[in-house]
Design a protein around this motif. Structure first.
Motif, PDB file in Angstrom:
ATOM      1  N   HIS B  65       0.811  -1.225   0.000  1.00  0.00           N
ATOM      2  CA  HIS B  65       0.000   0.000   0.000  1.00  0.00           C
ATOM      3  C   HIS B  65       0.843   1.273   0.000  1.00  0.00           C
ATOM      4  O   HIS B  65       0.302   2.367   0.172  1.00  0.00           O
ATOM      5  N   GLU B  68      -0.271   3.680  -2.702  1.00  0.00           N
ATOM      6  CA  GLU B  68      -1.568   4.324  -2.493  1.00  0.00           C
ATOM      7  C   GLU B  68      -1.461   5.469  -1.495  1.00  0.00           C
ATOM      8  O   GLU B  68      -2.059   6.526  -1.664  1.00  0.00           O
ATOM      9  N   CYS B  71       0.284   8.326  -2.977  1.00  0.00           N
ATOM     10  CA  CYS B  71      -0.643   9.052  -3.849  1.00  0.00           C
ATOM     11  C   CYS B  71      -1.556   9.957  -3.037  1.00  0.00           C
ATOM     12  O   CYS B  71      -1.802  11.104  -3.388  1.00  0.00           O
ATOM     13  N   LYS B  72      -2.047   9.440  -1.914  1.00  0.00           N
ATOM     14  CA  LYS B  72      -2.888  10.269  -1.045  1.00  0.00           C
ATOM     15  C   LYS B  72      -2.103  11.476  -0.557  1.00  0.00           C
ATOM     16  O   LYS B  72      -2.614  12.594  -0.498  1.00  0.00           O
ATOM     17  N   TYR B  82     -10.119   7.433  -3.805  1.00  0.00           N
ATOM     18  CA  TYR B  82      -8.834   6.841  -4.155  1.00  0.00           C
ATOM     19  C   TYR B  82      -8.503   7.096  -5.618  1.00  0.00           C
ATOM     20  O   TYR B  82      -9.326   6.840  -6.488  1.00  0.00           O
ATOM     21  N   ARG B  84      -5.600   5.684  -6.633  1.00  0.00           N
ATOM     22  CA  ARG B  84      -5.093   4.335  -6.901  1.00  0.00           C
ATOM     23  C   ARG B  84      -5.344   3.441  -5.705  1.00  0.00           C
ATOM     24  O   ARG B  84      -5.504   3.894  -4.583  1.00  0.00           O
ATOM     25  N   GLN B  85      -5.394   2.170  -5.978  1.00  0.00           N
ATOM     26  CA  GLN B  85      -5.706   1.212  -4.944  1.00  0.00           C
ATOM     27  C   GLN B  85      -5.110  -0.147  -5.309  1.00  0.00           C
ATOM     28  O   GLN B  85      -5.073  -0.500  -6.482  1.00  0.00           O
ATOM     29  N   THR B  86      -4.629  -0.849  -4.286  1.00  0.00           N
ATOM     30  CA  THR B  86      -4.075  -2.174  -4.537  1.00  0.00           C
ATOM     31  C   THR B  86      -5.097  -3.230  -4.144  1.00  0.00           C
ATOM     32  O   THR B  86      -5.603  -3.237  -3.036  1.00  0.00           O
ATOM     33  N   PRO B 104      -1.645  -3.350  -8.004  1.00  0.00           N
ATOM     34  CA  PRO B 104      -1.897  -1.922  -7.862  1.00  0.00           C
ATOM     35  C   PRO B 104      -2.662  -1.422  -9.075  1.00  0.00           C
ATOM     36  O   PRO B 104      -2.257  -1.639 -10.213  1.00  0.00           O
ATOM     37  N   ALA B 106      -4.855   1.757 -11.088  1.00  0.00           N
ATOM     38  CA  ALA B 106      -5.132   3.186 -11.235  1.00  0.00           C
ATOM     39  C   ALA B 106      -5.588   3.418 -12.659  1.00  0.00           C
ATOM     40  O   ALA B 106      -5.738   2.458 -13.431  1.00  0.00           O
ATOM     41  N   CYS B 181       4.002   7.282  -6.570  1.00  0.00           N
ATOM     42  CA  CYS B 181       3.794   5.850  -6.324  1.00  0.00           C
ATOM     43  C   CYS B 181       4.975   5.033  -6.818  1.00  0.00           C
ATOM     44  O   CYS B 181       5.513   4.189  -6.097  1.00  0.00           O
ATOM     45  N   TYR B 252     -13.002   3.329  -7.034  1.00  0.00           N
ATOM     46  CA  TYR B 252     -12.437   2.496  -5.972  1.00  0.00           C
ATOM     47  C   TYR B 252     -13.115   2.878  -4.670  1.00  0.00           C
ATOM     48  O   TYR B 252     -13.317   4.054  -4.394  1.00  0.00           O
TER      49      TYR B 252
END
Ligand code: SF4
Ligand code: SF4
Lengths: 932, 266
Positions: B65, B68, B71-72, B82, B84-86, B104, B106, B181, B252
């Motif tokens: 993570h 992610e 990215c946040k 989100y 992106r998310q894994t 991952p 996005a 990321c 997401y």
């Protein structure tokens, strides 16, 4: 199906109705909307803009409430609410990179803070750090949550009312210093200096802490190693004496045999080790095979993964050793030259541990065990084992890790490229880069530091036995007049919460408790005085971790910004305290020695490019880390030759080849030439350890220690009466309470999430957003037997260890059930052994900010006086936090994936292995009862 | 409808299906597309000589993570949203034994981006290196892009009421940094760069994987020409985890992190 929550469901009020928009859009489409090509953030007007403004105005949401401190990491949207420059092309322009080290776990990855207008706007990895190589995990990436947390403690707080009541008043640093100083002066007057105890969780900044404690005259410097890695270290030390920490050369390996380590999510070497494992696999063709009770991400991503019964890693390893010897797959020459026993003698010990026996013990098929042993041997010397708490945090953990280590000895991969390696230092090379000299160690003994029941906790390194501290206090075996805690989360992370809590509340046992922490943690909630500590982005340090490049390195941490509020680092607190306590200790902390000069003194031997920098400090400030390009990797250090100078006046023992000088071992003859050998009594790998047998019997080991040339000790006279019979060999120890489990009994195992460390990350919103809830993992077979399905709740009763109680009656730990029960929901998954129940640590906070407690409501009590609650607001949290358990966390109302989770340590017994003092985290037998 | 059932599509998808809006072959939302002349210009990438693209080595990802949260932190993404998310996917291997795939996800920065085609306001367009970008002077939060994106890669910011998606961290690239990321990924699963530069890491890796026949793309039936390729092998192929990736009309969501969601869909 994994169905994401749709936006429409989330924020209905903020979104214009679809029908509105459809109508408008139809009109717009008809009008024709030709956009031109734009690059990011150009902000150029377009023909369609005017019309769209209308649409947009209707659709706008409500703005975030903001404090007057602009906070990175919080969605700050300019009025009237539209996004502006996203992404901002100027974000990094004019931002200054300041290097440091993360400290959200013990891996201490190199980091770079981007500082603009006095604020850290982003934290990246620092590519100059040779260990982490610029990579970071989720915890480190959430550093901004840590630094700019709206509930950070920024001013000293003194308790009012009863201890633990949670009522506070803000005081000045001046008053705080005087308060602590007067208590410490009282300790001095009492003459019982050891009754000032300093207890740190994460042991960093040790230099300054030690300086302070020594100057004061106490040895009661407590830690958490027993809860961490004591067994693994003791097993490694038995083989090597030189190092307690194996650093597999994963990047160059062809085979990585993992016994329960979760390198990809946790581990002391996490980011540095994990990236090398993946490089080894994907760039060097290595195979990763994992044994684990639970499918961690490491297990799940491995090339092969097997689930043994908890605590049986040693059985599997011994059976592999059996195969290696029986099928003559071991490296005969290496073993003859470098093991301190003959293969026949070893075979005598191993021959009963057949793969079939291991299959019965562990549940892993004998055929698989044999095949993997063969593959491991075929890949040697580019083959290494990997293990950590998974195999070692067991009652039999020391022996498990002895057995695992044996595999490397047998295949001859010890110290080889791609094999099982180590370093002569576990951190900064103290010989080359010594911390400024401090006072000598005081002689006052401390029973808390060296409890007599434990064999190997303090004979090589001072590992101590952290998990018995409160138990000893409870039993009246020790007392503290002043307890200073620092970065310690014991109420949440120590076994048996109720013991910890009762002792921390008891003013007879702990006279005065001052807690140094950046947040009002559970520990702080039991303190009399809480001092606001800086974060790792606001302080100085020199540090390093086990170097996976097998070359020593060091990194420097320096303040990226001025400390927020009135927070201070121990490098400022302790010197000032010393000056106020006086009585001679002040002379070690002259006012002139400011923090930067102290650091400059420490790193002054770091080489630097004279054309570019004025001194070492300037170089490190610019780059952040140093690794000696000249230094060879620490491969096969045992082959390093002894030169004539070293051999002058040395004696060679004819029978063993051991070379001594003035009675001290310096090497061994190897193929007719003097070499350094291993730093053990036999100067070889100690497959058979006379040292541990004698140590356990409290016998005089000084002759053995002299030959090792290492700085080992014998157990002090205070240990008399605590003798044990240990095996000199890698062997298997059956955990008694694991035999004949009843139908409703499971073995509780513990694990760490990749977004959390043990007790200090649940307050980071970006980490807790990912994991905040930790249902217990059970296997479908268990679920079927007990009539459980996903989301059902169970009540767990934990049992104290029969094995430990039998081994040491004097510890008075008992063997009955723990009174407190744990109610927790279950998740049914094939990712856990059928006889195990897996519950994570790190969650279930009842303090440590509202984020950690999964409460939208912010701290409203008097604790706010220690914060800057009005200015430091996180509007994103207040508005968007979605995982509060609104119906409460009671079984009937709980909604999945909400709430702060459950703390396993409530039902985890204090269970130290008497060999090393290792807390056996993964052995607790629990009774499972379904809650209807 | 694509092969996933209405139920599996989730609320938004179900709504669309129920209201009978026409979906093209394989669920492509042609009905949302604007007339071609509305987006022709915006579909054209600036002539900067670059072709930005991604290779995701899902074999290497260990689901930490880091990407992610990076990215946040980089983009101030609000909680519950989100870029992106894994995704986690636990499964039983054909030869026995359990395994976990971690991928991952996005924005795919499609060359033939349906979101650009669907945007009625002219906000979505191609930016540097062909990155699919949003013009925030224009975006009105109409959300057609979100409904059209076959990968669930767009969310609507609740306050700005504007669409947000991965922008390839062009602001970092411009100053010589990698996307947040990719820079942090400890497993070295994320590769971003210029596909026009044969010497870039991403080009080299892509070429290597191509030779090995280990390159795959997500939902090729959507004909979006994604600029993101996944390394996959017979043990870890896209078909396994593809059902867990959100689709048209979805974003997401926080639930995909729940341990209850890691299992195979039952
Ligand atoms: S592993 Fe993560 S938490 Fe630990 S030091 Fe590295 S970035 Fe920080
Ligand atoms: S940072 Fe890398 S390893 Fe971690 S989840 Fe993202 S892609 Fe996977």
């Amino acid at each position: 199906m994994n169905r994401p929550v749709s936006d429409e469901v989330r924020h209905p009020a903020d979104v214009p109705t679809r029908r509105d928009l459809l109508r408008l859009s139809a009109a717009l489409a008809a009008a024709g909307t030709l956009g031109s090509c734009r690059s990011t953030g150009s902000g150029k007007s377009t023909p369609s803009r005017e019309k769209n403004l209308e649409v947009w105005k209707r659709g706008r949401g409500t703005p975030y409430a903001t404090g007057d401190l602009k906070m990175p990491g919080v969605c700050q949207l300019p009025g009237p609410y539209r996004k502006h420059k996203f992404p901002d092309p100027d974000k990094y322009r004019g931002a200054k990179p300041v290097h440091g080290m993360c400290q959200l776990c013990s891996t201490v990855c190199g980091i770079t803070g981007w500082v603009k207008d006095g604020r850290v706007i982003k934290v990246d990895g620092n590519p100059a750090d040779p260990n982490s190589r610029g990579r970071m995990c989720a915890r480190g990436q959430a550093a901004l949550n840590h630094l700019y947390h709206p509930e950070r403690l920024l001013y000293p707080l003194a308790r009012v009312g009863k201890r633990g009541e949670g009522r506070w008043r803000r005081i000045s640093w001046d008053e705080a210093y005087d308060m602590v100083a007067s208590k410490l002066q009282a300790v001095q007057r009492s003459g019982k200096l050891e009754e000032f105890a300093f207890h740190q969780g994460r042991s960093r900044s040790n230099d300054i802490v030690q300086r302070f404690l020594r100057a004061f005259g106490t040895n009661t410097h407590l830690n958490h190693r027993g809860l961490c890695s004591a067994a693994r270290r003791a097993a490694n030390l038995t083989y090597l004496f030189e190092s307690d920490w194996d650093l597999g050369d994963y990047e160059n390996a062809k085979y990585i045999l993992n016994f329960g380590s979760n390198m990809f999510e946790a581990h002391q070497g996490h980011v540095a080790g994990a990236q090398r494992v993946q490089r080894g696999r994907f760039e060097n063709g290595a195979k990763l095979v994992t044994f684990d009770v639970r499918m961690s991400n490491t297990a799940g991503n491995s090339d092969e993964f097997y689930m043994p019964f908890p605590g049986t890693d040693g059985a599997i390893a011994l059976a592999m050793a059996h195969t290696l010897i029986q099928e003559k797959l071991y490296d005969d020459q290496f073993f003859r030259e470098w093991a301190n026993c003959g293969i026949d003698a070893l075979w005598e010990q191993i021959k009963a541990y057949t793969p079939q026996w291991a299959e019965k013990t562990s549940g892993v098929s004998a055929v698989v065990i044999q095949r993997i042993a063969r593959e491991f041997a075929a890949a040697a010397p580019h083959a290494t084992t990997m293990c950590n708490r998974g195999s070692s945090a067991h009652i039999n953990g020391y022996y498990n890790d002895r057995a695992i280590g044996l595999l490397n000895v047998l295949v001859g991969s010890v110290g080889k490229q791609g094999g099982w390696c180590w370093m002569f230092t576990g951190g900064v090379d103290g010989k080359r880069f010594p911390a400024p000299k401090g006072p000598p160690s005081p002689k006052t003994p401390s029973i808390l530091v060296d409890p007599p029941e434990f064999v190997l906790s303090n004979v090589w390194n001072q590992m101590k036995v952290g998990e018995i501290v409160y138990h000893y206090l409870a039993k009246g075996r020790a007392k503290m007049q002043v307890y200073m805690t620092y970065n310690l989360d014991s109420p949440l992370t120590w076994p048996e919460t109720d013991v910890t809590r009762a002792v921390l509340l008891d003013e007879e046992k702990i006279g005065f408790h001052v807690c140094i922490n950046p947040f009002l943690s559970e520990t702080a909630s039991f303190a009399d005085l809480v001092l606001p500590w800086t974060t790792f982005m606001e302080r100085w340090d020199v540090d390093a971790r086990g170097a996976y490049n097998l070359k020593p390195y060091l990194s420097m941490r320096r303040p990226m910004i001025e400390p927020l509020g009135e927070s201070k680092d121990v490098r400022e607190i302790l010197p000032e305290l010393a000056r106020r306590v006086g009585g001679g200790m002040e002379k070690w902390f002259p006012k002139e020695l400011d923090q930067r000069s102290y650091m400059a003194e420490w790193v002054k031997n770091v080489p630097f490019d004279r054309a570019k920098y004025t001194d070492s400090m300037a170089f490190l400030e610019d780059v952040g880390a140093y690794e000696d390009p000249q230094q060879p990797r620490y491969y096969q250090p045992y082959l390093r030759p002894l030169d004539d100078k070293a051999m002058k006046g040395a004696q060679v023992d004819e029978k063993t080849g051991v070379i001594t000088k003035a009675g001290k071992g310096i090497g061994i003859m190897y193929r007719g030439k003097p070499v350094v050998g291993f730093k053990t009594p036999s100067r070889k790998l100690e497959v058979h350890s006379e040292f541990v047998v004698m140590t356990a019997r409290n016998q005089d080991t000084s002759a053995l220690i002299a030959r090792s040339g290492a700085k080992a000790k014998r157990r002090p006279p205070s240990h008399a009466g605590h003798e044990y019979e240990l095996s000199p060999w890698p062997t298997y120890m059956q955990i008694e309470e694991h035999v004949g489990l009843a139908d409703d009994q499971l073995v509780m195992t513990s694990f760490k999430w990749n977004v959390h460390n043990h007790g200090r990350t649940a307050n980071l919103k970006w980490c807790s957003e990912i994991v905040h809830s930790n249902p217990a993992w059970i296997h479908p077979d268990t679920a079927a037997r007990l009539g459980l399905k996903d989301g059902d709740w169970v009540e767990l009763t934990g049992h104290r260890s029969k094995t430990i109680d039998k081994l040491s009656k004097s510890l008075q730990l008992g063997s009955g059930p723990i009174e407190r029960k744990l109610q927790i929901p279950v998740v049914v998954t094939r990712g856990v052994h059928p006889r195990a129940i897996a519950i994570s640590n790190s969650l279930g906070h009842w303090a440590y900010t509202s984020v950690a407690q999964a409460l939208v409501r912010r701290e409203s009590g008097s604790a706010r006086r220690g914060m800057d609650a009005d200015r430091m607001r996180d509007a994103d949290w207040e508005r968007n936090m979605w995982w509060e358990a609104r119906g409460g966390a009671a079984p009937n109302n709980w909604v999945r994936n909400t709430g702060p989770g459950w703390a396993q340590n409530q039902i985890l017994p204090i269970a130290p292995d008497v060999i090393s003092g290792q807390q056996s985290f993964h052995d607790t037998v629990v009774n499972v009862r379904k809650l209807s | 409808m694509d092969r996933r059932s209405v139920l599996e599509l989730g609320a938004a998808g179900a709504l669309l299906a129920a209201t009978g809006q026409a979906q093209g072959k394989q669920g492509v939302r042609h009905d949302l597309f604007q007339p071609e002349e509305h987006y022709r210009e915006r579909m054209r990438a600036p002539a900067d000589g670059k072709r930005y693209g991604w290779v995701v080595d899902a074999r290497r990802c260990f689901g930490c993570h880091g990407c992610e949260v990076a990215c946040k932190a980089e983009n101030d993404v609000p909680l519950g949203k989100y870029i992106r998310q894994t995704i986690y996917h636990d499964y039983e291997k054909p030869q026995g034994g359990m395994a976990r795939l971690m991928v991952p996800m996005a924005c795919q920065h499609c060359e033939d981006a349906p979101c650009i085609k669907a945007c009625p306001c002219g906000a979505l367009h191609k930016g540097a290196g062909g990155s699919v970008q949003i013009d925030y002077d224009v975006c009105s939060g109409y959300a057609a892009c979100k409904d059209a994106c076959p990968y669930g890669a767009i969310y609507i910011d609740p306050v700005a009421n504007q669409a947000v998606k991965c922008h390839n961290c062009t602001h970092r690239i411009d100053v010589g940094l990698e996307p947040a990321c990719a820079a942090t990924c400890p497993s070295e699963a994320l590769y971003f760069g210029d596909l026009n530069d044969p010497e870039s890491r991403v080009s080299k890796l892509k070429a290597k994987l191509e030779r090995e026949g280990a390159l795959a793309q997500l939902r090729p039936e959507k004909e979006t020409k994604p600029r993101m390729w996944f390394a996959s092998d017979k043990h870890r192929n896209i078909a396994q985890w593809e059902p867990k990736v959100p689709g048209e009309g979805q974003s997401y969501g926080p639930d995909s992190y729940s341990v209850y969601r890691w299992k195979e869909p039952r």
